[in-house]
Write a protein that holds these residues in place. Structure first.
Motif, PDB file in Angstrom:
ATOM      1  N   LEU A  80       0.852  -1.201  -0.077  1.00  0.00           N
ATOM      2  CA  LEU A  80      -0.186  -0.020  -0.134  1.00  0.00           C
ATOM      3  C   LEU A  80       0.748   1.178  -0.012  1.00  0.00           C
ATOM      4  N   ASP A  81       2.123   1.219   0.794  1.00  0.00           N
ATOM      5  CA  ASP A  81       3.072   2.302   0.646  1.00  0.00           C
ATOM      6  C   ASP A  81       3.584   2.597  -0.693  1.00  0.00           C
ATOM      7  N   LYS A  82       3.823   1.428  -1.455  1.00  0.00           N
ATOM      8  CA  LYS A  82       4.107   1.675  -2.914  1.00  0.00           C
ATOM      9  C   LYS A  82       3.131   2.370  -3.644  1.00  0.00           C
ATOM     10  N   MET A  83       1.909   1.742  -3.597  1.00  0.00           N
ATOM     11  CA  MET A  83       0.766   2.245  -4.410  1.00  0.00           C
ATOM     12  C   MET A  83       0.613   3.849  -3.984  1.00  0.00           C
ATOM     13  N   ILE A  84       0.613   4.281  -3.061  1.00  0.00           N
ATOM     14  CA  ILE A  84       0.322   5.708  -2.463  1.00  0.00           C
ATOM     15  C   ILE A  84       1.448   6.560  -2.743  1.00  0.00           C
ATOM     16  N   SER A  85       2.887   6.132  -2.785  1.00  0.00           N
ATOM     17  CA  SER A  85       3.865   6.765  -3.290  1.00  0.00           C
ATOM     18  C   SER A  85       3.725   7.080  -4.938  1.00  0.00           C
ATOM     19  N   LEU A  86       3.435   6.186  -5.571  1.00  0.00           N
ATOM     20  CA  LEU A  86       3.501   6.157  -6.935  1.00  0.00           C
ATOM     21  C   LEU A  86       2.090   6.955  -7.485  1.00  0.00           C
ATOM     22  N   PHE A  87       1.083   6.949  -6.576  1.00  0.00           N
ATOM     23  CA  PHE A  87      -0.030   7.787  -6.789  1.00  0.00           C
ATOM     24  C   PHE A  87       0.429   9.258  -6.792  1.00  0.00           C
ATOM     25  N   LEU A  88       1.031   9.596  -5.744  1.00  0.00           N
ATOM     26  CA  LEU A  88       1.471  11.146  -5.590  1.00  0.00           C
ATOM     27  C   LEU A  88       2.508  11.475  -6.404  1.00  0.00           C
ATOM     28  N   SER A  89       3.563  10.560  -6.807  1.00  0.00           N
ATOM     29  CA  SER A  89       4.640  10.910  -7.749  1.00  0.00           C
ATOM     30  C   SER A  89       4.399  11.015  -9.150  1.00  0.00           C
ATOM     31  N   SER A  90       3.286  10.082  -9.407  1.00  0.00           N
ATOM     32  CA  SER A  90       2.866  10.265 -10.795  1.00  0.00           C
ATOM     33  C   SER A  90       1.820  11.028 -11.300  1.00  0.00           C
ATOM     34  N   HIS A  91       1.040  11.710 -10.292  1.00  0.00           N
ATOM     35  CA  HIS A  91       0.002  12.457 -10.543  1.00  0.00           C
ATOM     36  C   HIS A  91      -1.162  11.820 -10.948  1.00  0.00           C
ATOM     37  N   ALA A  92      -1.081  10.757 -10.733  1.00  0.00           N
ATOM     38  CA  ALA A  92      -2.255   9.685 -11.505  1.00  0.00           C
ATOM     39  C   ALA A  92      -3.847  10.052 -10.808  1.00  0.00           C
ATOM     40  N   SER A  93      -4.494   9.692 -11.743  1.00  0.00           N
ATOM     41  CA  SER A  93      -6.047   9.729 -11.400  1.00  0.00           C
ATOM     42  C   SER A  93      -6.438   8.276 -10.689  1.00  0.00           C
ATOM     43  N   VAL A  94      -5.697   7.179 -11.116  1.00  0.00           N
ATOM     44  CA  VAL A  94      -6.122   5.782 -10.495  1.00  0.00           C
ATOM     45  C   VAL A  94      -4.915   5.024 -10.705  1.00  0.00           C
ATOM     46  N   VAL A  95      -4.659   4.520  -9.560  1.00  0.00           N
ATOM     47  CA  VAL A  95      -3.458   3.360  -9.421  1.00  0.00           C
ATOM     48  C   VAL A  95      -3.968   2.198  -9.253  1.00  0.00           C
ATOM     49  N   GLY A  96      -3.661   1.092  -9.974  1.00  0.00           N
ATOM     50  CA  GLY A  96      -3.972  -0.157  -9.883  1.00  0.00           C
ATOM     51  C   GLY A  96      -2.948  -0.959  -9.008  1.00  0.00           C
ATOM     52  N   ALA A  97      -3.007  -2.479  -8.900  1.00  0.00           N
ATOM     53  CA  ALA A  97      -2.090  -3.072  -8.436  1.00  0.00           C
ATOM     54  C   ALA A  97      -1.733  -4.708  -9.100  1.00  0.00           C
TER      55      ALA A  97
END
Length: 221
Positions: A80-97
Motif C-alpha cells: 500500500l505504501d508503494k501504491m500511495i507513493s506512485l499515486f502521489l509521484s505520478s499525479h495519477a487519477s487511478v493506481v491499480g495493483a
C-alpha cells in the motif's frame, strides 16, 4: 488495518455490507475509525455501492479512495505504501495493483488491455502467467481493475462517479476510460504483492452472468 496505519496517512474505513452472514460486520465493528452501512440486500451493483460511499463519506477534493473487494489479502507491509507513493509521484487519477492468485506467484491482474481475443473487449493482461520482473514494473495502462485501486476523489466526483447502468462488470474499466478521455493517468503498480481470490462472492452467487449481455452492449456503445 495494519497496512493503512503504516502509511502514516489519516484514514477511515467505509464498509458497505449487503447482508453478509459470515460475521464480518461483527469483527469490523470492533475496529476504530470504521463506518458501516448495512444495506440488508444484494440487489445493488458495485457501481451503486461505490457511488453511495462517495456520497456518504462526504469526500472532498484532497481525499484518496482505496477501493477494495472483500476477497483481497495484503500479504506484506509495503504494497500500500508503494501504491500511495506512485499515486502521489505520478499525479495519477487511478493506481491499480499487481494481483496474484491466493497462495501463488501466478498473475491474476497485471493491468487491463484490449484485443481481438475477446472481440476488442477488455481483459486482464497476462492472466494465469507466472509473475516476473516485467510484471513488477510500474507503467501506464488504459485501465486497471477496481478490485484494488486508489482513486483521486475529485476526479471521480467530476465524472459523476461510476456508471450504475453496469451490473458487476466493466464499471471500473469504463471509469478509467472516461478519466483517460479527460487526460488523466491510469497507472499500474507492479511493486505490490497482493492476493486476490477472484470473484469469491460471485462464485457463490453468479449474478454477474445474468447481466453480461447488457453489460457488453453498454460497454461497446
Amino acid at each position: 488495518m495494519r497496512n493503512l496505519q503504516n502509511t502514516g496517512m489519516p484514514y477511515r474505513w467505509y464498509i458497505r455490507d449487503n447482508g453478509s452472514k459470515d460475521k464480518t460486520i461483527e469483527v469490523a465493528k470492533t475496529w476504530p475509525d470504521t463506518i458501516i452501512f448495512e444495506v440488508g440486500h444484494n440487489r445493488d451493483n458495485f457501481a451503486q455501492g461505490v457511488n453511495s460511499l462517495m456520497d456518504m463519506s462526504k469526500a472532498y477534493a484532497g481525499d484518496i479512495f482505496l477501493l477494495l473487494n472483500n476477497d483481497i489479502e495484503f500479504i506484506d507491509n509495503v504494497s500500500l505504501d508503494k501504491m500511495i507513493s506512485l499515486f502521489l509521484s505520478s499525479h495519477a487519477s487511478v493506481v491499480g495493483a499487481r494481483l496474484l492468485y491466493t497462495g501463488t506467484n501466478m498473475l491474476q491482474h497485471a493491468g487491463v488491455i484490449f484485443g481481438e481475443r475477446y472481440g476488442s473487449m477488455p481483459y486482464h493482461y497476462r492472466p494465469n502467467e507466472m509473475s516476473d520482473t516485467a510484471s513488477e514494473k510500474n507503467r501506464q495502462f488504459q485501465a486497471v481493475t477496481a478490485a484494488v485501486c486508489l482513486v483521486n476523489v475529485n476526479d471521480l466526483i467530476n465524472i459523476g462517479g461510476m456508471d450504475t447502468k453496469f451490473s458487476w462488470a466493466f464499471e471500473d474499466i469504463d471509469m478509467c476510460l472516461r478519466l483517460k478521455a479527460l487526460g488523466k493517468k491510469i497507472v499500474y503498480c507492479g511493486e505490490t504483492k497482493i492476493f486476490h481470490e477472484e470473484s469469491a462472492s460471485l462464485k457463490k452467487n453468479p449474478v454477474n452472468k445474468m447481466f453480461m449481455g447488457q453489460n457488453v452492449k453498454r460497454f461497446k456503445s
